[in-house]
Design a protein around this motif. Sequence first.
Motif, short mmCIF file in Angstrom:
data_model
loop_
_atom_site.label_atom_id
_atom_site.label_comp_id
_atom_site.label_asym_id
_atom_site.label_seq_id
_atom_site.Cartn_x
_atom_site.Cartn_y
_atom_site.Cartn_z
N LEU A 65 0.84 -1.20 0.00
CA LEU A 65 0.00 0.00 0.00
C LEU A 65 0.88 1.25 0.00
N PRO A 66 0.32 2.37 -0.44
CA PRO A 66 1.03 3.64 -0.24
C PRO A 66 1.03 4.00 1.24
N ALA A 67 2.00 4.80 1.65
CA ALA A 67 2.13 5.19 3.05
C ALA A 67 1.68 6.63 3.25
N ALA A 68 0.95 6.87 4.33
CA ALA A 68 0.58 8.22 4.76
C ALA A 68 1.47 8.59 5.94
N LEU A 69 2.40 9.50 5.72
CA LEU A 69 3.43 9.83 6.71
C LEU A 69 3.12 11.15 7.40
N PHE A 70 3.11 11.09 8.72
CA PHE A 70 2.94 12.27 9.58
C PHE A 70 4.22 12.38 10.41
N TYR A 71 4.94 13.49 10.28
CA TYR A 71 6.23 13.67 10.95
C TYR A 71 6.10 14.84 11.90
N ALA A 87 -5.13 6.79 9.39
CA ALA A 87 -4.62 6.57 8.04
C ALA A 87 -4.88 5.14 7.59
N ALA A 88 -4.64 4.17 8.50
CA ALA A 88 -4.88 2.77 8.15
C ALA A 88 -6.35 2.52 7.84
N ASP A 89 -7.25 3.16 8.58
CA ASP A 89 -8.69 3.02 8.32
C ASP A 89 -9.07 3.52 6.94
N HIS A 90 -8.24 4.40 6.38
CA HIS A 90 -8.55 4.98 5.07
C HIS A 90 -7.76 4.31 3.94
N GLY A 91 -7.18 3.15 4.23
CA GLY A 91 -6.56 2.37 3.16
C GLY A 91 -5.11 2.65 2.90
N TYR A 92 -4.40 3.15 3.91
CA TYR A 92 -2.98 3.44 3.79
C TYR A 92 -2.22 2.80 4.93
N GLU A 332 -10.79 14.54 6.55
CA GLU A 332 -11.51 13.89 5.44
C GLU A 332 -11.04 14.44 4.10
N THR A 333 -10.88 15.75 4.04
CA THR A 333 -10.40 16.37 2.80
C THR A 333 -9.01 15.86 2.45
N THR A 334 -8.15 15.70 3.46
CA THR A 334 -6.79 15.19 3.23
C THR A 334 -6.81 13.81 2.59
N PHE A 335 -7.63 12.92 3.12
CA PHE A 335 -7.62 11.56 2.60
C PHE A 335 -8.44 11.43 1.31
N GLU A 336 -9.36 12.33 1.07
CA GLU A 336 -9.96 12.41 -0.28
C GLU A 336 -8.88 12.80 -1.28
N TRP A 337 -8.04 13.75 -0.88
CA TRP A 337 -6.92 14.16 -1.75
C TRP A 337 -5.97 13.00 -2.00
N PHE A 338 -5.61 12.27 -0.94
CA PHE A 338 -4.74 11.11 -1.11
C PHE A 338 -5.37 10.09 -2.07
N ASP A 339 -6.67 9.86 -1.93
CA ASP A 339 -7.34 8.92 -2.85
C ASP A 339 -7.30 9.43 -4.29
N TYR A 340 -7.40 10.73 -4.46
CA TYR A 340 -7.30 11.35 -5.78
C TYR A 340 -5.90 11.12 -6.37
N ILE A 341 -4.88 11.27 -5.55
CA ILE A 341 -3.50 11.13 -6.03
C ILE A 341 -3.11 9.67 -6.20
N PHE A 342 -3.44 8.84 -5.22
CA PHE A 342 -2.91 7.47 -5.19
C PHE A 342 -3.85 6.42 -5.79
N LYS A 343 -5.16 6.72 -5.82
CA LYS A 343 -6.12 5.66 -6.19
C LYS A 343 -7.04 6.05 -7.34
N GLY A 344 -6.76 7.19 -7.97
CA GLY A 344 -7.60 7.59 -9.09
C GLY A 344 -8.97 8.06 -8.68
#
Length: 584
Positions: A65-71, A87-92, A332-344
Amino acid sequence: MKKNLVKLGVAALCLVMGLETFAQQKLTLSDNSNYIINDSVMIKTKYGITLSAVVVRKKGMPQKLPAALFYFIYSNTNRSLMEAKYAADHGYVGIVADARGKRLSPDAPGPYEHETKDVNAVIDWIIEQSWSDGRVGMYGGSYSGFAQWAAAKYLHPALKTIVPYVAAIPGLGLPMENNVFLTANYQWAFYITNNKYTDDAINNDNARWRNMRFNWWKSGAAYNKIDSIDGTPNPWLQKWLSHPDYDAYWQSMVPYGSDFKQINIPVLSITGYYDDGQVSALEYLREHYKYNPSAEHYLIIGPYDHFGSQIGGVAKLRSYEVDSIALINTRETTFEWFDYIFKGGKKPGLLKDRINFEVMGANNWKHAPSLAKMEDYRIRFYLDSTANGTMLSEQKPATEVFMNQQVDLADRIKFYNDYYPDPIIKKEIERSNGLFFITKPFDKAVSVSGALEGQLKAIINKKDMDIGLVLYEVTPSGEYFQLSYYLGRASYAYDMSRRSLLKPGKLETIPFYRSRVFSKQLQKGSRLLLVLNIDKNPFAQINYGTGKDVSKETIKDAGVPLKIKWSTQSFIELGFSVDVKDLF
């Protein structure tokens, strides 16, 4: 005025303390049986330091899976687990990495100085893991926002997108703003370096920090002696004070100049009109587009403060009832964005153009291709002096006139520049000092949006001064709705990396633009009020105008009062929804 400025000393700490626990209120711990959790990961870098991290994977998900990194630097294992599980709940694969020297890291902490290397070392480690598909996205606010841009300075090929909220720029937004060091930043170094987590006891000692500021103010001591007045050496502050220019020290920490040209990944920035660190967040955006005009960089901005931007706003902000449409869900907006970038997936619906902003009072989102085009018309107002008083005039004065202001920099009775917007809506404002310029009433409701920018022209009897500007809407009922403010040092107006002193007795031009961007629908009958002042209070350095390092000046350097002749050729520019001929 003291009451409002004391609020500055408390509220501005929200920015520098990074107390982001508030931003996590909506995150909850889930059933551990659903996850594969490792909360004690040790990441050894090729250059000899070790970082710690929490890694969470959801059971039953694909192997890679792609990784969602928070530093972040505010280490807290429970918070890290919540963030990673979200992040894991949202597929990352959820990863929260601690900054150098924090939590389980055996090394010494070094705030700001190592993220360009350390974050990329974490990404190196991620893509070597069996569960990684080789792609990483980063997100988070304040220091975490800074860390994303630090990583992008030397862009890792596996880093595919960043979502920085209220991102800091060391040396620009903090510990100084437009080259003015702020006392509100003072205790942050202790807070994040005293132990492996955060020193909450020292951070919450409000009486100590208030007394320190006022004791320093009353003493007339040099700013670089403020830790002596507190009684505890502050080596990090002293190091930062040795770099009053935005020099190579600060430039090494984040992308600078042509570095932005190489940042070709999609970016979603989020900040607020009342975010203390907004100047940093928007500096990244401006510079990114300056050096990479085709960059895919979106902005969401609305009536949020530093914490509110990280959750999507609150219903009531510092006395202002926020428009309901402005309230969003940042995570929610962040992980919608991640889905846009990583999952089409679909792009978040709010992103209809590069700049997406809520118009306060209109309960409406608008969208624009750039900050400069948030409204259709740019209107210039001159700081005019007439028989009826000082005005913001849409007509350039036919004759240049000079308006006098005098400030005794040795005085410790009066505070100058009451600029902090808390509350946002005031019944009255401080009028014992400063110059006040007001428009005629508007003939209709009109929206005004963008940065408070323009240029001042002045003759002074010293070599420098620190300037404050505050912009209000004066409503028909007589309330003052604060829209924007600017704080900056005149000698850095053209170049924050190089000081250019003013020449006493010479007419000088001082441009400004790093103010707070805002958008507001003004009522019919409202007027705009601009307050022009010198910054002199316990919450920032005092610039005595000698031309020496301001941190080393003392009250003995005050000399004769600062005398300023402000020219009526000075002006501000603002964006409006109608042309000037339709305003009055």
